[in-house]
Design a protein around this motif. Structure first.
Motif, PDB file in Angstrom:
ATOM      1  N   ARG A   9      -9.483  -3.614   1.707  1.00 57.05           N
ATOM      2  CA  ARG A   9      -8.579  -2.582   2.223  1.00 57.05           C
ATOM      3  C   ARG A   9      -8.169  -2.900   3.660  1.00 57.05           C
ATOM      4  O   ARG A   9      -7.001  -2.726   4.036  1.00 57.05           O
ATOM      5  CB  ARG A   9      -9.240  -1.202   2.166  1.00 57.05           C
ATOM      6  N   ARG A  10      -9.112  -3.390   4.456  1.00 57.52           N
ATOM      7  CA  ARG A  10      -8.795  -3.753   5.839  1.00 57.52           C
ATOM      8  C   ARG A  10      -7.727  -4.842   5.865  1.00 57.52           C
ATOM      9  O   ARG A  10      -6.786  -4.776   6.654  1.00 57.52           O
ATOM     10  CB  ARG A  10     -10.062  -4.224   6.565  1.00 57.52           C
ATOM     11  N   GLN A  11      -7.871  -5.849   5.004  1.00 57.49           N
ATOM     12  CA  GLN A  11      -6.890  -6.930   4.979  1.00 57.49           C
ATOM     13  C   GLN A  11      -5.536  -6.427   4.491  1.00 57.49           C
ATOM     14  O   GLN A  11      -4.493  -6.860   4.987  1.00 57.49           O
ATOM     15  CB  GLN A  11      -7.384  -8.077   4.087  1.00 57.49           C
ATOM     16  N   GLN A  12      -5.540  -5.493   3.546  1.00 52.76           N
ATOM     17  CA  GLN A  12      -4.281  -4.906   3.080  1.00 52.76           C
ATOM     18  C   GLN A  12      -3.567  -4.192   4.227  1.00 52.76           C
ATOM     19  O   GLN A  12      -2.342  -4.283   4.361  1.00 52.76           O
ATOM     20  CB  GLN A  12      -4.552  -3.931   1.936  1.00 52.76           C
ATOM     21  N   MET A  13      -4.345  -3.502   5.054  1.00 51.88           N
ATOM     22  CA  MET A  13      -3.763  -2.816   6.202  1.00 51.88           C
ATOM     23  C   MET A  13      -3.208  -3.813   7.221  1.00 51.88           C
ATOM     24  O   MET A  13      -2.133  -3.596   7.799  1.00 51.88           O
ATOM     25  CB  MET A  13      -4.805  -1.914   6.860  1.00 51.88           C
ATOM     26  N   ALA A  38       1.319   0.401   4.223  1.00 50.26           N
ATOM     27  CA  ALA A  38       0.113   0.057   3.462  1.00 50.26           C
ATOM     28  C   ALA A  38      -0.109   0.977   2.274  1.00 50.26           C
ATOM     29  O   ALA A  38      -0.949   0.686   1.404  1.00 50.26           O
ATOM     30  CB  ALA A  38      -1.100   0.103   4.381  1.00 50.26           C
ATOM     31  N   GLY A  39       0.614   2.109   2.235  1.00 48.49           N
ATOM     32  CA  GLY A  39       0.438   3.058   1.148  1.00 48.49           C
ATOM     33  C   GLY A  39      -0.864   3.828   1.228  1.00 48.49           C
ATOM     34  O   GLY A  39      -1.467   4.167   0.204  1.00 48.49           O
ATOM     35  N   VAL A  40      -1.308   4.109   2.466  1.00 55.68           N
ATOM     36  CA  VAL A  40      -2.552   4.856   2.665  1.00 55.68           C
ATOM     37  C   VAL A  40      -2.275   6.026   3.596  1.00 55.68           C
ATOM     38  O   VAL A  40      -1.322   6.005   4.380  1.00 55.68           O
ATOM     39  CB  VAL A  40      -3.665   3.967   3.268  1.00 55.68           C
ATOM     40  N   PRO A  41      -3.103   7.074   3.546  1.00 49.16           N
ATOM     41  CA  PRO A  41      -2.941   8.181   4.488  1.00 49.16           C
ATOM     42  C   PRO A  41      -3.173   7.690   5.923  1.00 49.16           C
ATOM     43  O   PRO A  41      -3.937   6.753   6.165  1.00 49.16           O
ATOM     44  CB  PRO A  41      -4.033   9.170   4.065  1.00 49.16           C
ATOM     45  N   LEU A  42      -2.521   8.334   6.884  1.00 45.21           N
ATOM     46  CA  LEU A  42      -2.694   7.970   8.289  1.00 45.21           C
ATOM     47  C   LEU A  42      -4.161   8.034   8.695  1.00 45.21           C
ATOM     48  O   LEU A  42      -4.654   7.174   9.434  1.00 45.21           O
ATOM     49  CB  LEU A  42      -1.859   8.904   9.173  1.00 45.21           C
TER      50      LEU A  42
END
Length: 202
Positions: A9-13, A38-42
């Motif tokens: 997930r870190r690499q995706q961000m 990234a398609g994640v919540p803030l």
């Protein structure tokens, strides 16, 4: 929700941050924009990278790791420092400069952003320390593996290499001319090999 390992997930961000920064510029890229990319919540992004400075530092580290991988994979380090300089920097140019204009602009923007933002100058200093550090380690390893000495300290050689490549990249980004840029790169490689003046141990 599908479970994603923290490292993945870190690499995706980081990948999302690099895309947003390269497209929009450093100053115009907010944490909210990176989260959307990234398609994640803030809140999820801020849990991993609490501040924009921490995110930018991670992006720089990710770019440096990519540069290191290109250098390490390009040259057979047992063939000596001259070979490493010529093959490594040529591969760097082909893989990370020629068709990666936005990546190069992003790196310059990271530097100028850090220098202009109050309290962020250390980020710019760290950025160039990281560039020089990986180049110095790479050159030293090539010389060591081949049983060679270098005419100048590896740290100085690395700083000169980074400075030369910076100048060539900026000229190429401002006025792309592949033939001219390649000729200038070859001249620079000759100069750097001459500066290193690698010699086998007696």
């Amino acid at each position: 929700m599908t479970y994603v390992e923290a490292s993945v997930r870190r690499q995706q961000m980081l990948t999302a941050a690099r895309a947003a920064l390269a497209r929009n510029g450093v100053a115009r890229t907010s944490m909210r924009a990176v989260a959307a990319e990234a398609g994640v919540p803030l809140g999820t992004l801020q849990y991993v990278f609490p501040t924009k400075e921490q995110l930018l530092r991670a992006v720089i580290g990710d770019v440096v790791d990519e540069i290191a991988a290109v250098l390490e994979g390009a040259a057979e380090l047992e063939k000596g420092l001259d070979h490493a300089i010529r093959r490594g920097l040529t591969s760097f140019w082909e893989m990370l400069v020629v068709d990666q204009t936005n990546l190069q602009i992003m790196q310059y923007e990271l530097t100028t952003y850090a220098l202009r933002e109050p309290g962020h100058a250390s980020l710019a200093r760290w950025q160039y320390e990281r560039y020089s550090s990986i180049v110095a380690q790479w050159c030293q390893q090539a010389a060591h593996n081949a049983g060679e000495t270098c005419a100048v300290p590896f740290g100085r050689l690395a700083r000169v290499i980074v400075a030369c490549m910076d100048g060539l990249i900026m000229q190429h980004v401002c006025d792309p001319n592949e033939v001219r840029s390649r000729e200038d790169l070859e001249t620079t490689l000759d100069m750097l090999v001459g500066l290193a003046a690698a010699k086998r141990h007696a």
